[in-house]
Design an enzyme around this catalytic site. Structure first.
Site, mmCIF file in Angstrom:
data_model
loop_
_atom_site.group_PDB
_atom_site.id
_atom_site.type_symbol
_atom_site.label_atom_id
_atom_site.label_comp_id
_atom_site.label_asym_id
_atom_site.label_seq_id
_atom_site.Cartn_x
_atom_site.Cartn_y
_atom_site.Cartn_z
ATOM 1 N N LYS A 51 37.741 52.638 29.469
ATOM 2 C CA LYS A 51 38.559 53.573 30.246
ATOM 3 C C LYS A 51 40.027 53.451 29.837
ATOM 4 O O LYS A 51 40.718 54.449 29.676
ATOM 5 C CB LYS A 51 38.407 53.291 31.747
ATOM 6 C CG LYS A 51 37.067 53.778 32.304
ATOM 7 C CD LYS A 51 36.917 53.369 33.752
ATOM 8 C CE LYS A 51 35.591 53.844 34.324
ATOM 9 N NZ LYS A 51 35.480 55.308 34.398
ATOM 10 N N SER A 80 35.010 27.152 36.247
ATOM 11 C CA SER A 80 36.009 27.794 37.084
ATOM 12 C C SER A 80 35.354 28.475 38.293
ATOM 13 O O SER A 80 35.912 28.466 39.394
ATOM 14 C CB SER A 80 36.761 28.785 36.194
ATOM 15 O OG SER A 80 37.791 29.357 36.868
ATOM 16 N N LYS A 84 36.067 27.421 42.219
ATOM 17 C CA LYS A 84 36.508 28.398 43.219
ATOM 18 C C LYS A 84 35.557 28.433 44.414
ATOM 19 O O LYS A 84 36.000 28.534 45.562
ATOM 20 C CB LYS A 84 36.598 29.788 42.574
ATOM 21 C CG LYS A 84 37.460 30.738 43.356
ATOM 22 C CD LYS A 84 37.974 31.876 42.520
ATOM 23 C CE LYS A 84 39.025 32.652 43.258
ATOM 24 N NZ LYS A 84 39.658 33.667 42.441
ATOM 25 N N ARG A 108 42.830 42.281 31.455
ATOM 26 C CA ARG A 108 44.293 42.243 31.564
ATOM 27 C C ARG A 108 44.892 43.298 30.638
ATOM 28 O O ARG A 108 44.560 43.352 29.446
ATOM 29 C CB ARG A 108 44.803 40.859 31.187
ATOM 30 C CG ARG A 108 46.283 40.710 31.401
ATOM 31 C CD ARG A 108 46.714 39.281 31.213
ATOM 32 N NE ARG A 108 46.161 38.396 32.236
ATOM 33 C CZ ARG A 108 45.979 37.079 32.054
ATOM 34 N NH1 ARG A 108 46.290 36.522 30.908
ATOM 35 N NH2 ARG A 108 45.481 36.344 33.034
ATOM 36 N N HIS A 151 47.592 43.555 40.581
ATOM 37 C CA HIS A 151 46.161 43.226 40.540
ATOM 38 C C HIS A 151 45.359 44.306 41.270
ATOM 39 O O HIS A 151 45.701 44.658 42.393
ATOM 40 C CB HIS A 151 45.878 41.900 41.256
ATOM 41 C CG HIS A 151 46.414 40.695 40.545
ATOM 42 N ND1 HIS A 151 46.055 39.416 40.870
ATOM 43 C CD2 HIS A 151 47.282 40.573 39.508
ATOM 44 C CE1 HIS A 151 46.678 38.555 40.074
ATOM 45 N NE2 HIS A 151 47.438 39.237 39.240
ATOM 46 N N GLU A 170 38.294 42.367 38.248
ATOM 47 C CA GLU A 170 39.729 42.274 38.553
ATOM 48 C C GLU A 170 40.530 42.784 37.353
ATOM 49 O O GLU A 170 40.357 42.285 36.244
ATOM 50 C CB GLU A 170 40.148 40.834 38.855
ATOM 51 C CG GLU A 170 41.636 40.733 39.183
ATOM 52 C CD GLU A 170 42.101 39.316 39.477
ATOM 53 O OE1 GLU A 170 42.259 38.984 40.665
ATOM 54 O OE2 GLU A 170 42.291 38.546 38.511
HETATM 55 P P1 0O2 Z 1 41.960 32.479 35.630
HETATM 56 O O1 0O2 Z 1 42.089 31.451 34.577
HETATM 57 O O2 0O2 Z 1 42.754 33.741 35.315
HETATM 58 O O3 0O2 Z 1 40.572 32.777 36.036
HETATM 59 P P2 0O2 Z 1 41.315 35.349 45.465
HETATM 60 O O4 0O2 Z 1 40.865 35.594 44.017
HETATM 61 O O5 0O2 Z 1 41.713 36.623 46.155
HETATM 62 O O6 0O2 Z 1 40.357 34.511 46.218
HETATM 63 P P3 0O2 Z 1 43.590 34.168 44.311
HETATM 64 O O7 0O2 Z 1 42.912 33.367 43.246
HETATM 65 O O8 0O2 Z 1 44.837 33.560 44.919
HETATM 66 O O9 0O2 Z 1 42.620 34.485 45.458
HETATM 67 O O10 0O2 Z 1 43.927 35.626 43.752
HETATM 68 P P4 0O2 Z 1 45.219 36.170 43.038
HETATM 69 O O11 0O2 Z 1 46.454 35.717 43.698
HETATM 70 O O12 0O2 Z 1 45.018 37.639 42.967
HETATM 71 O O13 0O2 Z 1 45.191 35.479 41.588
HETATM 72 C C1 0O2 Z 1 44.125 35.643 40.729
HETATM 73 C C2 0O2 Z 1 44.556 35.470 39.271
HETATM 74 O O14 0O2 Z 1 45.894 35.919 39.068
HETATM 75 C C3 0O2 Z 1 44.560 34.036 38.773
HETATM 76 O O15 0O2 Z 1 43.270 33.715 38.362
HETATM 77 C C4 0O2 Z 1 45.544 34.112 37.600
HETATM 78 O O16 0O2 Z 1 44.954 34.724 36.462
HETATM 79 C C5 0O2 Z 1 46.573 35.070 38.138
HETATM 80 N N1 0O2 Z 1 47.625 34.355 38.895
HETATM 81 C C6 0O2 Z 1 47.839 34.395 40.228
HETATM 82 N N2 0O2 Z 1 48.887 33.649 40.579
HETATM 83 C C7 0O2 Z 1 49.385 33.117 39.438
HETATM 84 C C8 0O2 Z 1 50.507 32.248 39.160
HETATM 85 O O17 0O2 Z 1 51.244 31.812 40.031
HETATM 86 N N3 0O2 Z 1 50.697 31.924 37.849
HETATM 87 C C9 0O2 Z 1 49.905 32.380 36.837
HETATM 88 N N4 0O2 Z 1 50.185 32.013 35.590
HETATM 89 N N5 0O2 Z 1 48.832 33.183 37.079
HETATM 90 C C10 0O2 Z 1 48.575 33.550 38.355
HETATM 91 P P5 0O2 Z 1 42.723 32.216 38.355
HETATM 92 O O18 0O2 Z 1 41.382 32.233 38.947
HETATM 93 O O19 0O2 Z 1 43.724 31.293 38.996
HETATM 94 O O20 0O2 Z 1 42.685 31.796 36.861
#
Ligand code: 0O2
Length: 236
Positions: A51, A80, A84, A108, A151, A170
């Site tokens: 898309k 991971s 979670k 992304r 997001h 996501e």
């Molecule tokens: P990875 O390695 O990308 O899988 P929820 O998912 O709603 O239960 P969460 O995890 O707080 O709660 O959701 P949120 O805030 O939408 O963040 C999800 C993803 O956003 C993270 O995935 C990161 O990829 C990115 N992200 C969010 N906050 C930060 C931050 O402070 N710094 C960085 N660098 N990335 C961030 P994962 O699962 O943590 O990791």
């Protein structure tokens, strides 16, 4: 790869020594269902990536610029997922994983300009097979540490041999500057055993860098707006 295959073959034979036929069948069933679910998430990634590729192609044709710099995607790793589920105090079953985690399929989209992020998000959400589950705008409302990105948790249909399945994914949309900051912050976050003083100072500095990167995005956007306006009036 071969090592992993050999190791899992060995593990299977070891388990077989202790398990009866019924247990082995149950284990095989779980393994097949896991592969099936992960394959469905991979299909969802392909659908969403396509898309965005289509949108990028059409914009480059009509507006003479590519809104997307890069598209990256990843399937969340089993470790991971496990972490979670533990954090959320949920059972580690396929049903609970599918029900409660919305970021197993992650796409992304990295753009040059902030406006393109919102334009692409709107274009995606206008499509009649996409359902928005949740929107988190960390651009308008950055996280406390300075993290910025848009997001979107969406549901997308995938069409299999005999069925249609709705899969959650996501989508993270961010600029090159946001991507640069998030990657470095992610790397630094995993540096262990640093003295508390350095951790605190680093957090302050990262927050300052996030502010500067937001400023840079705003300036680049302004420059583009000026050029586009001038371009528009030159043509009219
Ligand atoms: P990875 O390695 O990308 O899988 P929820 O998912 O709603 O239960 P969460 O995890 O707080 O709660 O959701 P949120 O805030 O939408 O963040 C999800 C993803 O956003 C993270 O995935 C990161 O990829 C990115 N992200 C969010 N906050 C930060 C931050 O402070 N710094 C960085 N660098 N990335 C961030 P994962 O699962 O943590 O990791």
């Amino acid at each position: 790869m071969t090592d992993t295959k050999e190791a899992s073959g060995l593990l299977y034979h070891k388990l077989a020594e202790f398990m009866n036929d019924e247990s082995i069948q149950a284990l095989q069933q779980i393994s097949a269902s896991t592969r099936d679910l992960m394959s469905c998430y991979r299909c969802a990634i392909m659908e969403i990536e396509t898309k965005f590729r289509v949108l990028n192609e059409r914009f480059s044709l009509v507006h003479d610029h590519n809104p997307i710099d890069t598209i990256q995607s990843r399937l969340k790793s089993p470790e991971s997922i496990h972490q979670k589920m533990l954090r959320k105090q949920l059972p580690f079953t396929l049903e609970a994983i599918e029900e409660n985690l919305s970021d197993i399929a992650g796409i992304r989209i990295v753009c040059s300009f902030v406006d393109d992020i919102y334009m692409l998000a709107d274009c995606l959400l206008q499509q009649d097979d996409i359902t928005l589950i949740e929107r988190k705008d960390y651009i308008k409302h950055p996280k406390e540490n300075g993290y910025r990105s848009l997001h979107l948790i969406v549901e997308v249909p995938i069409f299999l041999q005999n069925e249609k399945r709705l899969m959650k994914a996501e989508v993270q949309l961010r600029t090159i500057a946001m991507e640069f900051w998030a990657n470095l912050e992610h790397q630094l976050r995993y540096k262990k055993d640093l003295p508390a003083k350095i951790v605190e100072k680093t957090a302050e500095r990262l927050s300052e860098c996030a502010r500067q990167s937001a400023e840079l995005d705003a300036r680049m956007q302004e420059i583009r707006d000026v050029i586009e306006q001038a371009d528009g009036s030159a043509l009219s």
